[in-house]
Design a protein around this motif. Structure first.
Motif, short mmCIF file in Angstrom:
data_model
loop_
_atom_site.label_atom_id
_atom_site.label_comp_id
_atom_site.label_asym_id
_atom_site.label_seq_id
_atom_site.Cartn_x
_atom_site.Cartn_y
_atom_site.Cartn_z
N PRO A 17 61.39 -79.53 -13.50
CA PRO A 17 61.34 -78.49 -14.53
C PRO A 17 61.66 -79.00 -15.94
CG PRO A 17 62.74 -77.79 -12.71
CD PRO A 17 62.36 -79.20 -12.45
N ASP A 18 62.37 -80.13 -16.03
CA ASP A 18 62.71 -80.65 -17.35
C ASP A 18 61.71 -81.69 -17.87
OD1 ASP A 18 63.46 -82.65 -15.57
OD2 ASP A 18 65.40 -83.04 -16.52
N MET A 19 60.62 -81.93 -17.13
CA MET A 19 59.59 -82.85 -17.60
C MET A 19 58.92 -82.25 -18.85
SD MET A 19 56.12 -84.24 -15.72
CE MET A 19 56.51 -85.89 -15.22
N PRO A 20 58.82 -83.02 -19.93
CA PRO A 20 58.14 -82.50 -21.12
C PRO A 20 56.68 -82.17 -20.83
CG PRO A 20 59.47 -84.40 -21.69
CD PRO A 20 59.43 -84.32 -20.17
N ILE A 21 56.22 -81.09 -21.41
CA ILE A 21 54.83 -80.65 -21.22
C ILE A 21 53.84 -81.76 -21.61
CG2 ILE A 21 54.63 -79.47 -23.45
CD1 ILE A 21 53.06 -78.33 -20.11
N LEU A 22 54.20 -82.61 -22.57
CA LEU A 22 53.34 -83.73 -22.95
C LEU A 22 52.97 -84.57 -21.74
CD1 LEU A 22 52.00 -85.68 -25.02
CD2 LEU A 22 54.22 -86.83 -25.15
N TRP A 23 53.96 -84.90 -20.91
CA TRP A 23 53.70 -85.77 -19.77
C TRP A 23 52.99 -85.03 -18.65
CZ3 TRP A 23 53.36 -89.97 -21.90
CH2 TRP A 23 54.25 -90.37 -22.89
N VAL A 24 53.19 -83.72 -18.56
CA VAL A 24 52.42 -82.93 -17.60
C VAL A 24 50.95 -82.96 -18.01
CG1 VAL A 24 52.03 -80.63 -16.63
CG2 VAL A 24 54.37 -81.46 -16.99
N LEU A 25 50.70 -82.75 -19.30
CA LEU A 25 49.31 -82.78 -19.79
C LEU A 25 48.67 -84.14 -19.53
CD1 LEU A 25 49.73 -80.99 -23.24
CD2 LEU A 25 48.66 -80.05 -21.18
N ARG A 26 49.33 -85.19 -19.97
CA ARG A 26 48.74 -86.53 -19.92
C ARG A 26 48.72 -87.13 -18.51
NH1 ARG A 26 47.59 -89.14 -24.36
NH2 ARG A 26 47.94 -91.17 -23.39
N ASP A 27 49.88 -87.14 -17.86
CA ASP A 27 50.00 -87.88 -16.60
C ASP A 27 49.64 -87.08 -15.36
OD1 ASP A 27 50.87 -89.96 -18.18
OD2 ASP A 27 52.98 -89.77 -17.62
N VAL A 28 49.85 -85.77 -15.40
CA VAL A 28 49.58 -84.96 -14.22
C VAL A 28 48.19 -84.34 -14.29
CG1 VAL A 28 50.38 -83.00 -12.83
CG2 VAL A 28 52.06 -84.52 -13.90
N LYS A 35 48.80 -86.76 -28.05
CA LYS A 35 49.37 -88.11 -28.17
C LYS A 35 50.88 -88.13 -28.16
CE LYS A 35 45.24 -89.71 -28.59
NZ LYS A 35 44.58 -89.88 -27.32
N PHE A 36 51.44 -89.23 -27.68
CA PHE A 36 52.87 -89.50 -27.76
C PHE A 36 53.09 -90.32 -29.02
CE2 PHE A 36 56.39 -92.48 -27.05
CZ PHE A 36 57.41 -91.59 -26.87
N GLY A 44 54.76 -84.95 -34.96
CA GLY A 44 53.69 -83.97 -34.82
C GLY A 44 52.47 -84.42 -34.03
N SER A 45 52.41 -85.65 -33.59
CA SER A 45 51.21 -86.10 -32.88
C SER A 45 51.05 -85.43 -31.51
CB SER A 45 51.18 -87.62 -32.73
OG SER A 45 52.26 -88.07 -31.96
N CYS A 46 52.13 -84.88 -30.98
CA CYS A 46 52.09 -84.25 -29.66
C CYS A 46 51.93 -82.73 -29.74
CB CYS A 46 53.37 -84.57 -28.89
SG CYS A 46 54.82 -83.75 -29.60
N THR A 47 51.59 -82.20 -30.90
CA THR A 47 51.54 -80.76 -31.10
C THR A 47 50.49 -80.09 -30.22
OG1 THR A 47 52.26 -81.04 -33.39
CG2 THR A 47 51.25 -78.93 -32.83
#
Length: 158
Positions: A17-28, A35-36, A44-47
């Motif tokens: 549950p604490d995984m950042p949404i960025l990594w859910v989008l990219r890796d999952v 972008k990271f 702001g690149s991860c907006t």
């Protein structure tokens, strides 16, 4: 399992549950357009949009996006394509790394303020860093996208 909605599609993801949404989008989910950059929520690149509001996906846990729609750069299309057209027409990107975050932030701004001033744009976009310094073109593209949207609204029903 955590149920989330991304770009109007429902997903169940087996992540912490604490995984950042960025990594859910990219890796999952394999949506690598977001972008990271700094990992601290300041560049702001991860907006992405969360129910229409610009957020930093690198510091937002996936558990906080339940029952809300996340729009990543891959979801910016259709009615939002005026932003992409304006970006292309004015040749905004240089290296392009920050552009997904810039485009998504511009979309959030135009949803909230369809006819922004230079000051409005500068304020709304101040959290998005461009290493190439294309800020002047970004501002012009936002004005162009706003005028294109206004044109579309003015011609409907004619």
């Amino acid at each position: 399992m955590i149920n989330i909605k991304v770009n109007d599609k429902d997903y169940s993801v087996d992540v912490s549950p604490d995984m950042p949404i960025l990594w859910v989008l990219r890796d999952v989910l394999g949506l690598t357009g977001t972008k990271f950059g700094c990992g601290l929520g300041v560049c702001g690149s991860c907006t992405v949009l969360l129910d229409g509001k610009a957020i930093r996906s690198c510091i937002t846990p996936v558990s906080l996006v339940k029952d809300q729609n996340v729009i990543s750069i891959e979801g910016v299309a259709g009615e939002h394509s005026t932003i992409q057209k304006a970006w292309e027409e004015l040749n905004v990107p240089q290296c392009g790394f920050c552009q997904p975050g810039q485009v998504v932030s511009a979309l959030a701004l135009l949803k909230e303020n369809p006819d922004p001033s230079d000051k409005d744009i500068d304020t709304a976009m101040s959290g998005n860093i461009c290493r190439c310094g294309t800020y002047v073109r970004i501002r012009k593209a936002i004005h162009l996208a706003a005028s294109m949207k206004n044109e579309l609204h003015n011609t409907k029903g004619v």
